[in-house]
Design a protein around this motif. Structure first.
Motif, PDB file in Angstrom:
ATOM      1  N   PRO A  11      88.009 -58.416 -66.221  1.00 12.58           N
ATOM      2  CA  PRO A  11      87.458 -58.095 -67.489  1.00 12.58           C
ATOM      3  C   PRO A  11      87.055 -59.231 -68.308  1.00 12.58           C
ATOM      4  O   PRO A  11      87.899 -60.430 -68.414  1.00 12.58           O
ATOM      5  N   THR A  12      86.133 -59.555 -69.238  1.00 18.89           N
ATOM      6  CA  THR A  12      85.492 -60.371 -69.863  1.00 18.89           C
ATOM      7  C   THR A  12      86.728 -60.994 -70.911  1.00 18.89           C
ATOM      8  O   THR A  12      86.747 -62.121 -70.928  1.00 18.89           O
ATOM      9  N   ALA A  13      87.452 -60.097 -71.553  1.00 18.75           N
ATOM     10  CA  ALA A  13      88.483 -60.633 -72.175  1.00 18.75           C
ATOM     11  C   ALA A  13      89.584 -61.530 -71.537  1.00 18.75           C
ATOM     12  O   ALA A  13      90.456 -62.211 -72.179  1.00 18.75           O
ATOM     13  N   ASP A  14      89.585 -61.426 -70.286  1.00 19.37           N
ATOM     14  CA  ASP A  14      90.635 -62.375 -69.418  1.00 19.37           C
ATOM     15  C   ASP A  14      90.039 -63.528 -69.139  1.00 19.37           C
ATOM     16  O   ASP A  14      90.693 -64.292 -68.222  1.00 19.37           O
ATOM     17  N   ALA A  15      88.645 -63.859 -69.059  1.00 21.18           N
ATOM     18  CA  ALA A  15      87.979 -64.734 -68.322  1.00 21.18           C
ATOM     19  C   ALA A  15      88.649 -66.110 -68.718  1.00 21.18           C
ATOM     20  O   ALA A  15      88.643 -66.854 -67.730  1.00 21.18           O
ATOM     21  N   GLY A  16      88.697 -66.449 -69.661  1.00 17.63           N
ATOM     22  CA  GLY A  16      89.331 -67.816 -70.256  1.00 17.63           C
ATOM     23  C   GLY A  16      90.640 -68.191 -69.537  1.00 17.63           C
ATOM     24  O   GLY A  16      90.815 -69.213 -68.948  1.00 17.63           O
ATOM     25  N   TRP A  17      91.665 -67.313 -69.823  1.00 24.47           N
ATOM     26  CA  TRP A  17      92.785 -67.937 -69.284  1.00 24.47           C
ATOM     27  C   TRP A  17      93.015 -67.840 -67.809  1.00 24.47           C
ATOM     28  O   TRP A  17      93.359 -68.478 -66.989  1.00 24.47           O
ATOM     29  N   ILE A  18      92.330 -67.029 -67.016  1.00 23.81           N
ATOM     30  CA  ILE A  18      92.301 -66.858 -65.705  1.00 23.81           C
ATOM     31  C   ILE A  18      91.459 -67.964 -65.184  1.00 23.81           C
ATOM     32  O   ILE A  18      91.943 -68.567 -64.022  1.00 23.81           O
ATOM     33  N   ALA A  31      90.897 -44.200 -64.003  1.00 25.21           N
ATOM     34  CA  ALA A  31      90.681 -45.106 -65.075  1.00 25.21           C
ATOM     35  C   ALA A  31      89.725 -44.614 -66.079  1.00 25.21           C
ATOM     36  O   ALA A  31      88.819 -43.793 -66.048  1.00 25.21           O
ATOM     37  N   ALA A  32      90.051 -45.286 -67.346  1.00 23.73           N
ATOM     38  CA  ALA A  32      89.183 -44.798 -68.626  1.00 23.73           C
ATOM     39  C   ALA A  32      88.033 -45.851 -68.587  1.00 23.73           C
ATOM     40  O   ALA A  32      88.097 -47.091 -69.105  1.00 23.73           O
ATOM     41  N   GLY A  33      86.936 -45.874 -67.839  1.00 26.33           N
ATOM     42  CA  GLY A  33      85.608 -46.671 -67.938  1.00 26.33           C
ATOM     43  C   GLY A  33      85.606 -47.742 -66.793  1.00 26.33           C
ATOM     44  O   GLY A  33      86.663 -47.902 -66.097  1.00 26.33           O
ATOM     45  N   VAL A  34      84.769 -48.739 -67.045  1.00 20.82           N
ATOM     46  CA  VAL A  34      84.466 -49.595 -66.174  1.00 20.82           C
ATOM     47  C   VAL A  34      85.630 -50.636 -66.184  1.00 20.82           C
ATOM     48  O   VAL A  34      86.137 -51.182 -65.258  1.00 20.82           O
ATOM     49  N   VAL A  35      85.987 -51.147 -67.585  1.00 17.97           N
ATOM     50  CA  VAL A  35      87.058 -52.099 -67.816  1.00 17.97           C
ATOM     51  C   VAL A  35      88.352 -51.714 -67.282  1.00 17.97           C
ATOM     52  O   VAL A  35      88.818 -52.299 -66.883  1.00 17.97           O
ATOM     53  N   GLY A  36      88.718 -50.394 -67.808  1.00 18.52           N
ATOM     54  CA  GLY A  36      89.869 -49.801 -67.086  1.00 18.52           C
ATOM     55  C   GLY A  36      90.000 -49.901 -65.698  1.00 18.52           C
ATOM     56  O   GLY A  36      91.169 -50.009 -65.321  1.00 18.52           O
ATOM     57  N   ALA A  37      89.024 -49.594 -64.885  1.00 14.80           N
ATOM     58  CA  ALA A  37      88.870 -49.611 -63.463  1.00 14.80           C
ATOM     59  C   ALA A  37      89.390 -51.258 -63.042  1.00 14.80           C
ATOM     60  O   ALA A  37      90.060 -51.387 -62.035  1.00 14.80           O
ATOM     61  N   VAL A  38      88.536 -52.089 -63.685  1.00 15.61           N
ATOM     62  CA  VAL A  38      88.801 -53.510 -63.214  1.00 15.61           C
ATOM     63  C   VAL A  38      90.068 -53.922 -63.604  1.00 15.61           C
ATOM     64  O   VAL A  38      90.624 -54.599 -62.765  1.00 15.61           O
ATOM     65  N   ARG A  39      90.552 -53.939 -64.749  1.00 14.18           N
ATOM     66  CA  ARG A  39      91.973 -54.329 -65.199  1.00 14.18           C
ATOM     67  C   ARG A  39      92.931 -53.518 -64.436  1.00 14.18           C
ATOM     68  O   ARG A  39      94.016 -54.147 -64.063  1.00 14.18           O
ATOM     69  N   GLY A  40      92.826 -52.370 -64.267  1.00 12.26           N
ATOM     70  CA  GLY A  40      93.727 -51.510 -63.557  1.00 12.26           C
ATOM     71  C   GLY A  40      94.089 -52.052 -62.214  1.00 12.26           C
ATOM     72  O   GLY A  40      95.224 -51.862 -61.694  1.00 12.26           O
ATOM     73  N   ALA A  41      92.993 -52.434 -61.612  1.00  9.46           N
ATOM     74  CA  ALA A  41      92.971 -52.780 -60.187  1.00  9.46           C
ATOM     75  C   ALA A  41      93.411 -54.135 -60.050  1.00  9.46           C
ATOM     76  O   ALA A  41      93.465 -54.840 -59.051  1.00  9.46           O
ATOM     77  N   ALA A  42      93.535 -54.901 -61.016  1.00 14.15           N
ATOM     78  CA  ALA A  42      93.821 -56.196 -61.383  1.00 14.15           C
ATOM     79  C   ALA A  42      92.911 -57.318 -60.684  1.00 14.15           C
ATOM     80  O   ALA A  42      92.978 -58.473 -60.273  1.00 14.15           O
ATOM     81  N   ALA A  43      91.479 -56.632 -60.893  1.00 16.23           N
ATOM     82  CA  ALA A  43      90.519 -57.518 -60.487  1.00 16.23           C
ATOM     83  C   ALA A  43      89.718 -56.754 -59.450  1.00 16.23           C
ATOM     84  O   ALA A  43      90.392 -56.157 -58.591  1.00 16.23           O
ATOM     85  N   LEU A  44      88.527 -56.871 -59.107  1.00 18.68           N
ATOM     86  CA  LEU A  44      87.982 -56.330 -57.970  1.00 18.68           C
ATOM     87  C   LEU A  44      87.043 -57.428 -57.285  1.00 18.68           C
ATOM     88  O   LEU A  44      86.324 -58.271 -57.905  1.00 18.68           O
ATOM     89  N   GLN A  45      87.255 -57.534 -55.904  1.00 21.15           N
ATOM     90  CA  GLN A  45      86.411 -58.356 -55.224  1.00 21.15           C
ATOM     91  C   GLN A  45      84.931 -58.416 -55.403  1.00 21.15           C
ATOM     92  O   GLN A  45      84.492 -57.201 -55.392  1.00 21.15           O
ATOM     93  N   ALA A  46      84.153 -59.289 -55.589  1.00 23.33           N
ATOM     94  CA  ALA A  46      82.610 -59.233 -55.936  1.00 23.33           C
ATOM     95  C   ALA A  46      81.942 -60.032 -55.664  1.00 23.33           C
ATOM     96  O   ALA A  46      80.596 -60.301 -55.944  1.00 23.33           O
ATOM     97  N   GLN A  47      82.134 -60.772 -54.299  1.00 24.28           N
ATOM     98  CA  GLN A  47      81.162 -61.455 -53.635  1.00 24.28           C
ATOM     99  C   GLN A  47      80.115 -60.547 -53.072  1.00 24.28           C
ATOM    100  O   GLN A  47      78.806 -60.844 -52.855  1.00 24.28           O
TER     101      GLN A  47
END
Length: 368
Positions: free
Chosen positions: A86-93, A25-41
């Motif tokens: 990704p922060t850009a997805d926060a609202g709709w999610i 992935a290209a950077g942190v955002v790319g990894a998170v978006r490409g994986a469709a989100a990362l579990q983060a508890q």
């Protein structure tokens, strides 16, 4: 329809979809978006999830993305659990999952002394507590609410469930953890900005495409297990995107992939694709069943019960060992004897985990 994908090619296809093999992935955002989100508890686990999907990043890059760039955030979403998105997805999610998840916890909130009126008044009062823009701990938030006349119970699980309520209402999200690992909270709109409401159909279509892209080939049952959405939402989501999907035959039945990717599944390579997955990695959370990746005789070593998922060694999409920290090094517990090429790949991964964390990680392997 082309010949069915073998189990080996299905595993490798899903490994590539999760960015655990192939181009990183290209950077942190790319990894998170490409994986469709990362579990983060577990914040440490989500950082290891970024490492496994990128190349050359360090722990400081993930911290920077969370605390300075604010390009990724943590909030409650799929299955009502904490995810890095990704922060850009926060609202709709949040708009999609809030109305689904909040009713599930209503009885628990009431049992904890958080009736609907108290929760609404607390949410209304929260913005004033964050006027300085400073992240606040759970204890600080409870104290501030009580000082403002909102008598939130201060003990037990009540503070957590109140903040879960506020997060799913789109008011707060998790901020950076304190130096000693305690969670903080921030106003979501301060970190994500304002967002335009997205209708449910648009959000469902976006989410299911994100899942198919990041986990495919998959079936509707996989999307249901990963998202935790009710059956009516799952059916509607699949209807919305079905024209863009292609059916893929596998040894266990039909699955679906994005149409543009359905004919380019990777073939096995001479050298195995090896990754060390952190605990709770999405690769083991994105499907209804895990037998295709995790041998039945080893399930309890990775999934001991109680929702725990241990760190795993992944080789060409199959979990072949468990790993854990022991002292300053990584201790590998294979399920069966491993080839020299696989052991070389594991050693390279251990070295890269150490590089990512800024330590020198040694490797030890269980014998017998």
């Amino acid at each position: 329809m082309p010949a069915a994908l073998t189990s080996a090619r299905l595993r490798l296809a899903r490994m590539h979809a999760q960015l655990l093999a192939g181009p990183p992935a290209a950077g942190v955002v790319g990894a998170v978006r490409g994986a469709a989100a990362l579990q983060a508890q577990d914040m440490k686990a989500s950082k290891l999830g970024v490492r496994a999907r990128t190349s050359g990043l360090a722990l400081a890059d993930v911290r920077r993305a969370v605390t300075e760039e604010r390009s990724v955030i943590r909030t409650w979403a799929m299955r009502g659990t904490l995810h890095m998105i990704p922060t850009a997805d926060a609202g709709w999610i949040v708009d999609l999952f809030g109305p689904v998840v909040l009713p599930r916890f209503r009885r628990r909130r009431i049992d904890l002394g958080l009736d609907d009126d108290l929760c609404d008044r607390a949410v209304d009062a929260l913005p004033d507590l964050f006027a300085s823009g400073r992240p606040r701990t759970r204890a600080e938030i409870v104290a501030g609410l009580r000082e403002s006349g909102v008598a939130v119970p201060a003990n037990g699980q009540a503070p957590f469930h109140l903040l879960l309520f506020a997060a799913l209402r789109g008011v707060v999200c998790r901020g950076p953890d304190t130096d000693n690992g305690n969670p903080t909270y921030v106003l979501l709109r301060d970190w994500a900005g304002a967002w335009e409401p997205r209708d449910t159909d648009a959000a469902l279509a976006k989410l299911v495409r994100r899942h198919v892209s990041g986990y495919g080939p998959v079936c509707p049952e996989d999307f249901a297990a990963w998202s935790g959405l009710p059956a009516r939402h799952v059916r509607r989501a699949w209807e919305l995107v079905s024209p863009t999907l292609a059916e893929v035959a596998t040894e266990s039945g039909s699955a679906w992939a994005l149409r543009e990717l359905a004919d380019v599944f990777p073939a096995p390579r001479p050298r195995p694709a090896v990754r060390l997955l952190g605990p709770y990695d999405g690769y083991l959370l994105g499907y209804k069943e895990r037998a295709w990746a995790l041998p039945a005789h080893s399930v309890r070593r990775i999934l001991p019960g109680g929702g725990a998922i241990h760190p795993a060694v992944l080789v060409d999409g199959e979990v072949v060992a468990r790993w854990r920290w022991r002292g300053d090094g990584v201790f590998i517990e294979p399920f069966a004897p491993l080839s020299e090429d696989t052991m070389a790949g594991i050693a390279a991964e251990v070295e890269d985990v150490g590089r990512f964390l800024g330590i020198r990680a040694t490797m030890d392997v269980a014998v017998g």
